[in-house]
Design a protein around this motif. Sequence first.
Motif, mmCIF file in Angstrom:
data_model
loop_
_atom_site.group_PDB
_atom_site.id
_atom_site.type_symbol
_atom_site.label_atom_id
_atom_site.label_comp_id
_atom_site.label_asym_id
_atom_site.label_seq_id
_atom_site.Cartn_x
_atom_site.Cartn_y
_atom_site.Cartn_z
ATOM 1 N N ARG A 184 -6.170 -21.036 -71.259
ATOM 2 C CA ARG A 184 -5.223 -20.243 -71.582
ATOM 3 C C ARG A 184 -5.190 -18.726 -71.140
ATOM 4 N NH1 ARG A 184 -1.650 -21.141 -76.751
ATOM 5 N NH2 ARG A 184 -1.140 -23.000 -75.790
ATOM 6 N N VAL A 185 -6.563 -18.145 -71.400
ATOM 7 C CA VAL A 185 -6.537 -16.699 -71.276
ATOM 8 C C VAL A 185 -6.987 -16.544 -69.726
ATOM 9 C CG1 VAL A 185 -8.263 -14.839 -71.512
ATOM 10 C CG2 VAL A 185 -7.332 -16.398 -73.487
ATOM 11 N N LYS A 186 -7.917 -17.601 -69.191
ATOM 12 C CA LYS A 186 -8.470 -17.326 -67.677
ATOM 13 C C LYS A 186 -7.684 -18.074 -66.683
ATOM 14 C CE LYS A 186 -11.768 -15.046 -67.148
ATOM 15 N NZ LYS A 186 -11.667 -13.715 -66.760
ATOM 16 N N GLY A 187 -6.997 -19.130 -67.121
ATOM 17 C CA GLY A 187 -6.543 -20.196 -65.978
ATOM 18 C C GLY A 187 -5.277 -19.675 -65.270
ATOM 19 N N PRO A 188 -4.969 -20.035 -64.475
ATOM 20 C CA PRO A 188 -3.713 -19.721 -63.499
ATOM 21 C C PRO A 188 -2.425 -19.784 -64.288
ATOM 22 C CG PRO A 188 -4.457 -21.800 -62.687
ATOM 23 C CD PRO A 188 -5.611 -21.443 -63.767
ATOM 24 N N PRO A 189 -1.398 -18.993 -64.069
ATOM 25 C CA PRO A 189 -0.131 -19.178 -64.876
ATOM 26 C C PRO A 189 0.637 -20.539 -64.330
ATOM 27 C CG PRO A 189 -0.007 -17.223 -63.547
ATOM 28 C CD PRO A 189 -1.262 -18.035 -63.323
ATOM 29 N N ASP A 190 0.137 -21.642 -64.389
ATOM 30 C CA ASP A 190 1.015 -22.700 -63.949
ATOM 31 C C ASP A 190 1.513 -23.450 -65.139
ATOM 32 O OD1 ASP A 190 1.240 -25.707 -63.410
ATOM 33 O OD2 ASP A 190 0.312 -25.097 -61.407
ATOM 34 N N PRO A 191 3.056 -23.593 -64.892
ATOM 35 C CA PRO A 191 3.595 -24.292 -66.097
ATOM 36 C C PRO A 191 3.010 -25.664 -66.268
ATOM 37 C CG PRO A 191 5.097 -23.210 -64.446
ATOM 38 C CD PRO A 191 3.580 -23.246 -63.771
ATOM 39 N N ASN A 192 2.850 -26.418 -65.548
ATOM 40 C CA ASN A 192 2.284 -27.702 -65.915
ATOM 41 C C ASN A 192 0.911 -27.640 -66.515
ATOM 42 O OD1 ASN A 192 4.405 -29.138 -64.639
ATOM 43 N ND2 ASN A 192 3.440 -29.068 -62.617
ATOM 44 N N LEU A 193 0.014 -26.629 -66.128
ATOM 45 C CA LEU A 193 -1.165 -26.549 -67.001
ATOM 46 C C LEU A 193 -1.093 -26.014 -68.257
ATOM 47 C CD1 LEU A 193 -3.743 -25.120 -64.296
ATOM 48 C CD2 LEU A 193 -3.509 -27.236 -65.054
ATOM 49 N N ARG A 194 -0.126 -25.073 -68.357
ATOM 50 C CA ARG A 194 0.327 -24.516 -69.525
ATOM 51 C C ARG A 194 0.816 -25.599 -70.561
ATOM 52 N NH1 ARG A 194 0.825 -19.435 -71.649
ATOM 53 N NH2 ARG A 194 -0.476 -19.186 -70.209
ATOM 54 N N TRP A 195 1.694 -26.484 -70.049
ATOM 55 C CA TRP A 195 2.266 -27.661 -70.923
ATOM 56 C C TRP A 195 0.834 -28.475 -71.244
ATOM 57 C CZ3 TRP A 195 1.739 -32.839 -69.783
ATOM 58 C CH2 TRP A 195 2.483 -33.682 -70.803
#
Length: 523
Positions: A184-195
Amino acid sequence: MSLPVSSSPQPQTPDPAERVPVEELLRRSQENLQFIADATPVNIAHCSASCHFLFVNRAYAARFGLTPDQVVGRPIAEVLGQAAYEAIRPYVDRVLTGERFEFETEIDYRDIGRRYMHVAYTPEIGAEGKVVSWVASVTDLTDRHRLEEALREADRRKDEFLATLAHELRNPLAPIRNAVHLARVKGPPDPNLRWAQEVIERQVQQLTRLVDDLLDVSRITRGKIDLRRERVELSAVIERAMETSRPLIEAAGHRLTVIFPERRLLLDADPTRVSQVLSNLLNNAAKYTSDGGHIELIAGQEGEEAVIRVRDDGIGIPKEMLGLIFEMFTQVDTSLERAQGGLGIGLTIARRLVEMHGGTLEAASEGPGRGSELTVRLPLAPAETAGPDLLEDEGAAKAGAARRILVVDDNLDSAESLGMLLQIMGHDVRVAHDGLRALEVAAEHRPEVVLLDIGMPGMNGYDVARRLREWDATRSSLLVAMTGWGQDEDRRRSKEAGFDHHLVKPLDPKSLEGLLATPPRSA
């Protein structure tokens, strides 16, 4: 005129030949006594002050493979065996003083071995006020005692299994939670990844709650939970419960309405446990309400009590179930559609915790499909105890300056993921995977904070903590037990070993950040 002579029969003196001799009456009385005594399953013995048998019933003699005639007249030690006689001798001395009493003890009899007996001694006081004999009433409880021992052992093994299971489940949960937070901190702000990250985090939280519930219900039923009471504001406890339950409520699309008390209400309570109760009620409402439902939490004061009502417009509770929903493993709806309902122990735990605080928890419903209402009543803190010592949000503490931190865990994923997380927070971190290496790194790194696993092979966390407390360089370091073992005995041992805190895996990143802001202890 002469009077007629009465024809009434005159009393006649019994024929001496028809009299029953005293000896015969005595014999018949003894036979009746023997018959009555033999008819009882209790072992009965009448003993003289010189410790000889005067009378025994058939059950007493049969225990030793004898008849009553073979026992009467013999010394107690000769029939029971010297070891058995020595075991009961202190009790014999007591009854010879004139005391009537009962006791239970294990006796090692000759020929028949060790038996667990319940015994009642009743003295016979003679004309001169001295004990002339006594009666022993003996019941063999060996089979019952062995069954009770077996049940206690089974209960102990069950608790041991649950504790081990919790430890083994918590170990993999820790790196999963750390990895999700890292992503969450380092990953890309992709909506699917955040979900996806939010799904994993919710499921980790749910599994952690199930593990905690299993251990809590075991501890509560055995009376092993100690409340850590303090003066706490009700609104702060409600906020903590909402924070815990919000992911589950939001995942189902529910609308949550919260009405806080109009005035500041203080409790003399364990804030963690009261928050647990309220989050259990909110979770229960979320589980048994169809997606997009409405949940209300309304808090206020009635008389000298704080009253919290949790309402929902969910499936409701049938009338016949209202008295059962607080029983262990009871669920209102066990259909496949409600498979997320959990273990059916959350309300059991909630009610017992409320009762431990001197309060009540009750349920109400107008029936299936018409929602439900659960009401918690807790006594308010007395006015004289009200003060500023209130609950603070664990995550409210702001992180301080960068700290030198040592992470010690034999679970490589757990140690490395936590180390990376702490580095992202700006701390200077070292990682070790066993106790000996931890001491080597500590001697070089001189950590201000040590996050130390307990259950490591070789040198365990307790031993490492004791060694660190002996060194000048680490005597004032903040030592945090980071473990899957969370029983009261584990917490006691960690405190004795020198730990400042005992955290159960998986660690909450926000709580950890607040803990790292804690100033070091005085050297």
